[in-house]
Design a protein around this motif. Structure first.
Motif, short mmCIF file in Angstrom:
data_model
loop_
_atom_site.label_atom_id
_atom_site.label_comp_id
_atom_site.label_asym_id
_atom_site.label_seq_id
_atom_site.Cartn_x
_atom_site.Cartn_y
_atom_site.Cartn_z
N ALA A 41 0.91 -1.04 0.06
CA ALA A 41 -0.06 0.05 0.01
C ALA A 41 0.97 1.06 0.02
CB ALA A 41 -0.92 0.13 1.28
N SER A 42 2.13 1.05 0.78
CA SER A 42 2.89 2.38 0.80
C SER A 42 3.40 2.70 -0.68
CB SER A 42 3.99 1.96 1.81
OG SER A 42 4.75 1.06 1.18
N SER A 43 3.53 1.73 -1.56
CA SER A 43 4.00 2.04 -2.79
C SER A 43 3.09 3.23 -3.51
CB SER A 43 4.27 0.93 -3.61
OG SER A 43 4.79 1.05 -4.96
N PHE A 44 1.63 3.09 -3.30
CA PHE A 44 0.62 3.97 -3.69
C PHE A 44 0.63 5.27 -3.21
CE2 PHE A 44 -0.84 0.12 -5.31
CZ PHE A 44 -1.72 0.41 -6.59
N ILE A 45 1.02 5.21 -1.78
CA ILE A 45 1.13 6.40 -1.04
C ILE A 45 2.38 7.26 -1.29
CG2 ILE A 45 1.11 7.45 1.26
CD1 ILE A 45 -1.13 5.49 0.94
N ASP A 46 3.39 6.68 -1.61
CA ASP A 46 4.65 7.29 -1.98
C ASP A 46 5.04 7.50 -3.42
OD1 ASP A 46 5.31 6.89 0.95
OD2 ASP A 46 6.32 4.96 0.49
N ARG A 47 4.35 6.81 -4.26
CA ARG A 47 4.83 7.00 -5.52
C ARG A 47 3.68 7.65 -6.61
NH1 ARG A 47 10.02 6.93 -5.58
NH2 ARG A 47 10.95 4.99 -4.61
N LEU A 48 2.50 7.06 -6.02
CA LEU A 48 1.25 7.74 -7.08
C LEU A 48 0.56 8.77 -6.36
CD1 LEU A 48 0.13 6.48 -9.67
CD2 LEU A 48 -1.77 5.20 -8.33
N LEU A 49 0.73 8.71 -5.13
CA LEU A 49 -0.30 10.15 -4.37
C LEU A 49 0.36 11.29 -4.85
CD1 LEU A 49 -2.62 10.59 -2.67
CD2 LEU A 49 -1.02 10.58 -0.77
N PRO A 50 1.66 11.67 -5.49
CA PRO A 50 2.16 12.94 -5.53
C PRO A 50 1.41 13.21 -6.66
CG PRO A 50 3.92 11.61 -4.84
CD PRO A 50 2.71 10.70 -4.68
N MET A 78 -1.30 5.00 -14.53
CA MET A 78 -0.38 4.34 -13.77
C MET A 78 0.81 3.49 -14.35
SD MET A 78 -2.63 1.65 -11.35
CE MET A 78 -1.21 1.39 -10.35
N VAL A 79 0.33 3.09 -15.32
CA VAL A 79 1.22 1.87 -16.02
C VAL A 79 2.00 2.67 -16.90
CG1 VAL A 79 1.60 0.20 -17.67
CG2 VAL A 79 -0.27 0.09 -16.03
N ASP A 80 1.59 3.83 -17.68
CA ASP A 80 2.30 4.79 -18.54
C ASP A 80 3.42 5.54 -17.56
OD1 ASP A 80 0.80 3.91 -20.60
OD2 ASP A 80 -0.33 5.65 -20.79
N LEU A 81 3.05 6.19 -16.60
CA LEU A 81 3.82 6.75 -15.80
C LEU A 81 5.01 5.84 -15.15
CD1 LEU A 81 1.73 8.81 -13.06
CD2 LEU A 81 3.39 9.72 -14.94
N ARG A 82 4.84 4.62 -15.26
CA ARG A 82 6.00 3.67 -14.48
C ARG A 82 6.74 3.42 -15.77
NH1 ARG A 82 9.26 1.65 -14.28
NH2 ARG A 82 10.22 -0.42 -13.15
N LEU A 83 6.31 3.47 -17.11
CA LEU A 83 7.01 3.26 -18.09
C LEU A 83 7.89 4.66 -18.42
CD1 LEU A 83 4.60 1.43 -20.56
CD2 LEU A 83 6.51 0.60 -19.64
N LEU A 84 7.52 5.46 -18.21
CA LEU A 84 8.31 6.90 -18.27
C LEU A 84 9.27 7.01 -17.12
CD1 LEU A 84 5.29 9.19 -19.59
CD2 LEU A 84 7.37 8.09 -20.80
N GLY A 85 9.25 6.03 -16.30
CA GLY A 85 10.15 6.09 -15.07
C GLY A 85 9.84 6.92 -13.98
N LEU A 86 8.30 7.33 -13.99
CA LEU A 86 7.82 7.91 -13.06
C LEU A 86 6.82 7.07 -12.19
CD1 LEU A 86 7.07 10.99 -15.56
CD2 LEU A 86 8.84 11.04 -13.70
N MET A 88 5.01 4.79 -9.95
CA MET A 88 5.39 3.44 -9.02
C MET A 88 6.58 2.86 -9.52
SD MET A 88 1.34 2.64 -8.11
CE MET A 88 1.68 1.44 -7.26
N LYS A 89 7.77 3.61 -9.08
CA LYS A 89 8.83 3.20 -9.88
C LYS A 89 9.57 1.70 -9.06
CE LYS A 89 10.78 7.08 -9.21
NZ LYS A 89 11.57 8.21 -9.02
N ASP A 90 8.93 1.53 -8.11
CA ASP A 90 9.40 0.22 -7.23
C ASP A 90 8.77 -1.10 -7.84
OD1 ASP A 90 9.19 2.56 -5.63
OD2 ASP A 90 7.91 1.61 -4.31
#
Lengths: 187, 159
Positions: free
Chosen positions: A60-69, B49-57, B59-61
């Motif tokens: 869940a933290s992956s969403f909070i840290d990476r997607l929420l911005p 969300m998938v496109d951002l990831r592909l651009l290196g932005l 949900m990078k983990d």
């Protein structure tokens, strides 16, 4: 007091220019609508994770840290463009039933975010990898999905004048909910 | 603009039972439109969300292919709702659409975007890690295509 302020606001030259502009208003409105995909879209993805309906293998933290911005960037665009749209016809929106419903839902959604961040997110370490987060987190996710869906719905319906004050007669509940100045508009 | 003869088909569309029903109701079009918008949010979120990831932005983990796999049911579900509500909206004003440039821009880019997502982007990233260049290309082409589809869609109402 509020009415006279909004009336003044709607008569400022820029407000009139905006509502009468051929391209500016549609551009602002389109930006408002397209940013929905970024803002509500990413918010719903996170909510689905919180409810336990999707992405169960992703912390869940992956969403909070990476997607929420990104959700926040979308939110800023929504607010800026939304304020411009409101500025174009302040008095009309103020008395628009759907606008009022939208504002109420926005407040509930905001309260939900505040509760989530202050009460639920603090213990994320204990449920970060849980496919189904604790009940409180799931409720926050459901409230969020319901409220944002409602915001989109009522937001879209603002454009329709079914319950506008200048279209009378309206049922009493409409006139009172929209605070229509019925004395002024009555024939 | 399409061949003038196609108008016969659009007239037929507009005269269908569904098209007539939506057109004759005060509330149907706005409500269907609102559902179309909610589905746009889900579809947009699933793509972004998938496109951002592909651009290196974003949900990078996470692994892009894994994300695409997990989001797939929601993406497909949202697209099904978009298409069914979209058809209803179209049937109610088919003739207007025929003369609407934005409509044609959307009708040309939509199948390209769908094909790109389900035949190019997703198969490629689900197969294994794409190279950096491929990844950036897939993400930006996907975003650009869907942006045109959405923007043209919104513009149908203005032109």
């Amino acid at each position: 007091m509020i009415r006279s302020f909004l009336e003044w606001l709607g008569n400022t030259p820029w407000s009139i220019a905006l509502v009468e502009s051929y391209y500016m208003w549609p551009w602002v409105e389109s930006t408002h609508v397209l940013s929905l995909a970024l803002f509500v879209g990413t918010a719903i993805m996170m909510d689905l994770r919180l409810v336990g309906l999707a992405f169960q293998g992703v912390p869940a933290s992956s969403f909070i840290d990476r997607l929420l911005p990104w959700t926040r960037i979308g939110f800023v665009i929504m607010v800026v463009t939304g304020l411009f749209l409101f500025y174009s016809s302040p008095l009309r929106y103020y008395h628009n039933l759907f606008f009022r419903i939208k504002c109420m839902m926005l407040m509930i959604a905001g309260l939900n975010i505040w509760l989530f961040h202050s009460r639920i997110l603090t213990s994320i370490d204990t449920w970060d990898d849980a496919g189904t987060p604790p009940r409180a987190a799931r409720i926050a996710g459901i409230v969020s999905i319901v409220m944002w869906t409602g915001v989109v719905f009522s937001g879209r319906l603002i454009a329709y004048n079914w319950f506008d004050c200048d279209i009378q007669p309206q049922p009493t509940w409409v006139n009172s909910m929209a605070q229509c100045p019925v004395d002024e508009v009555a024939p | 603009m399409p061949p003038e003869g196609w108008i016969v088909f659009f007239e037929w569309c507009e005269a269908t039972v569904l098209g007539t029903a939506v057109r004759n109701s005060v509330y149907a079009f706005p409500l269907i439109e609102a559902v179309h918008l909610v589905a746009l949010c889900v579809m947009g979120g699933a793509l972004i969300m998938v496109d951002l990831r592909l651009l290196g932005l974003g949900m990078k983990d996470q692994n892009a292919g894994q994300l695409a796999r997990l989001v797939r049911p929601w993406l497909v579900g949202a697209i099904v709702v978009m298409l069914s509500t979209g058809v209803l909206l179209f049937l109610s004003e088919a003739i207007k659409c025929f003369y609407n440039t934005s409509f044609w821009v959307k009708m040309i880019t939509l199948p390209i975007a769908l094909g790109f997502t389900f035949l190019v982007r997703d198969p490629r990233i689900m197969k294994g890690a794409p190279t950096l260049l491929q990844s950036r290309m897939l993400g930006s082409v996907s975003m650009a295509l869907w942006f045109v589809v959405a923007a043209a869609g919104r513009w149908i109402g203005y032109s």
